[in-house]
Design an enzyme around this catalytic site. Sequence first.
Site, PDB file in Angstrom:
ATOM      1  CD  GLU A  53      24.635   7.905 -24.463  1.00  0.00           C
ATOM      2  OE1 GLU A  53      25.632   7.799 -25.225  1.00  0.00           O
ATOM      3  OE2 GLU A  53      23.560   7.329 -24.681  1.00  0.00           O
ATOM      4  CG  HIS A 121      18.399  -1.294 -20.122  1.00  0.00           C
ATOM      5  ND1 HIS A 121      18.857  -2.148 -21.086  1.00  0.00           N
ATOM      6  CD2 HIS A 121      18.048  -0.147 -20.766  1.00  0.00           C
ATOM      7  CE1 HIS A 121      18.788  -1.554 -22.270  1.00  0.00           C
ATOM      8  NE2 HIS A 121      18.306  -0.341 -22.098  1.00  0.00           N
TER       9      HIS A 121
END
Lengths: 351, 335
Positions: A53, A121
């Site tokens: 990321e 999530h």
Amino acid sequence: MANMAQAVRMALHYAEEHLGVTDIFGEDVGAPLGGVFTATQGLKTAWNSPLDERGIIGMAIGLAMAGSKPVAEIQFADYIFNTIDLLKIAGNTCWATNGDWNLPMVVKTPVGSGIRGSIYHSHSFDATATHIPGWKIVIPSNPLDAYGLMISACQEINPVMYLEPKALLRIKGEERIPGEPEDDKLLSKMIDAPLGDRSQWKPQWPQLEAYAVPIGKGKVVRAGSQVTVVSYGRTLPLCKKAADDLAAEGVDAEVIDMRTLWPYDWELIKGSVEKTGRVLYVNEDTEVTNFGEHLVRRTVEELFYKLMAPPRLLAGKFVPGIGLADTLEMASVPQQGDVTAAIRSLASEQP
Amino acid sequence: MPKPRLLNRDEDSLPLDRELLVRMHDLMVKARVLEERLIQMYKQGHGYFWIGGPGEEAFNVPLGLLMKKGQGPAYDYLHAHYRQSATMMALGEDPIGALRQMKNVAADPYSGGRNFAGHFSKREWNIAPVSSPIEVQYAMAPGTALAQKRHGGDGISIVTGGDAGTAEGDFASCLVWSSRPGNELPILIIVTNNKWGISTPGETQHGETHIADRGKAFNIRTKTIDGNDPINSYLELKEAMEYVRKERKPFLLEAMVSRLYGHSSASGANFVGNEQDCLAVFEERLEKHGILTRKEMDELRNRYTEDMAAMARQVREEPLPAPETIWNHIFAERK
């Protein structure tokens, strides 16, 4: 009608064809998958990145510096937290260099609950994103806005954080995107990658149009006179439905979709609250140092003498995560019943 | 791996033109005097914090001289850290900018009085803004390099940082993103190794023999060089840059350098005396080979010292940014 994922995909296609977008990238963004939510299938500038990321955000900053126009994806907002300092740098670059540099870059990331995503999530990012100056932050609640906000994001010369409510990505819209075919099945056949071998597949893009939702403009999605409800993202449709349901009980609620969290449409909110005297802010991020708290503070400071009741915030519980079990998720973030009850209660609240 | 260049201190002649040697010396002195002036400003209360690169001039001057200066992907990008003043001098930058940043006056050309000394930024020359959080530039440099690979031509991205920062994940990101099979990037990854991480000796934290060795795992061409020798640095940088420009592939160059005034003003900014001074060693060589006399070199240093003292006096009188300017440039606006 297209769903939100298809809307984002079509907007990105328009942007790479007409708005100079050069790179749409991130983990599993390119072929064959085209994004874990399918939002980047079939795009000619989409490519797969390393599973990193920080590298993704750094790459976007570098591309933007060198005159390219990147749209970077962080696969889930839960994984964006290890990039915060890079996001801060992207946000401060224009300011720190006294206007010398600017970074035209978009970061898109799915946020929030609603797909039983458990602890890692389901995170929201609006409270954190709105804490980073120098970014424009948008969050659509329906496919047409998703399309129009992505078009605007790709036209921006500043960093734009594009938050995608993951619970809404597969929901079809009620309004047609300019250029999409009448028939949903036809649209799917044209732009959804087939199951199985996709190596030879090419999308058939419809003739799309440059429909833009301006950044910084909210929208009244239901007019009303008694109470103002301000929301965005996953909870916006809940607010709209609650307001429609409560009409039968004689509650006349005005619902505003913020669409942009920064810079936000205060004039729209202010005008509505001055009219109704009551306001409920709804979102699903955790409630402590929540963006809604800022809106409550501003409401108190600027509109105190117009209020008939205290401004309220309905948000996620301040717990470390969203548990997987249905019962846990439902208890952690606002659900339909919570929203309806909160509007009902505020509408009838008397000093 | 190319063989290491042998450094023959008893050399018969110096392997670069006299003109270039004199120019490199001039710039090294200029950068050293600039840093000393910045330190003095700090000590006199004309700045809140000093950090810079005295001790890295032998490497940083050749780097600036060899860069392809200009704006946009056809030219080199520099993703620097805060010890790069000598590179800026070699690129032709006016030292008054660094003094203005030290004094955080409105006329500071890099940040308008917002950032620390040594935090250069100059879009016109592809100098990316320097940040205090270390190593983030290693995550960004592959981005400009990818744009350059697509653009064509021979522009490259250069990223610099210290040895301690290579402990950060962003250094690994740089190695991964620069060497993706079939997508290798034209990027010169530089580590200036002064063997320190603030107050901590590198050997207590790092198990690798050479930081450059880490590039080998990614099939990146690597080298560890003596960065205290400007002639060696020039030749090695030239070779590494030519490879990156031509092959459009990464090169990891580790340069051993000195840190002559400690980490920053936080550690006192005093001359340490127990590390090799690249400028003093170079001056001995220049004198020995009859390139410059001691008198010429002393005169040069005095001239720069006087020039920069005058600049510092001028900067001290310049206005600070107006308070309301905090609202300027949060967002860029279309011109």
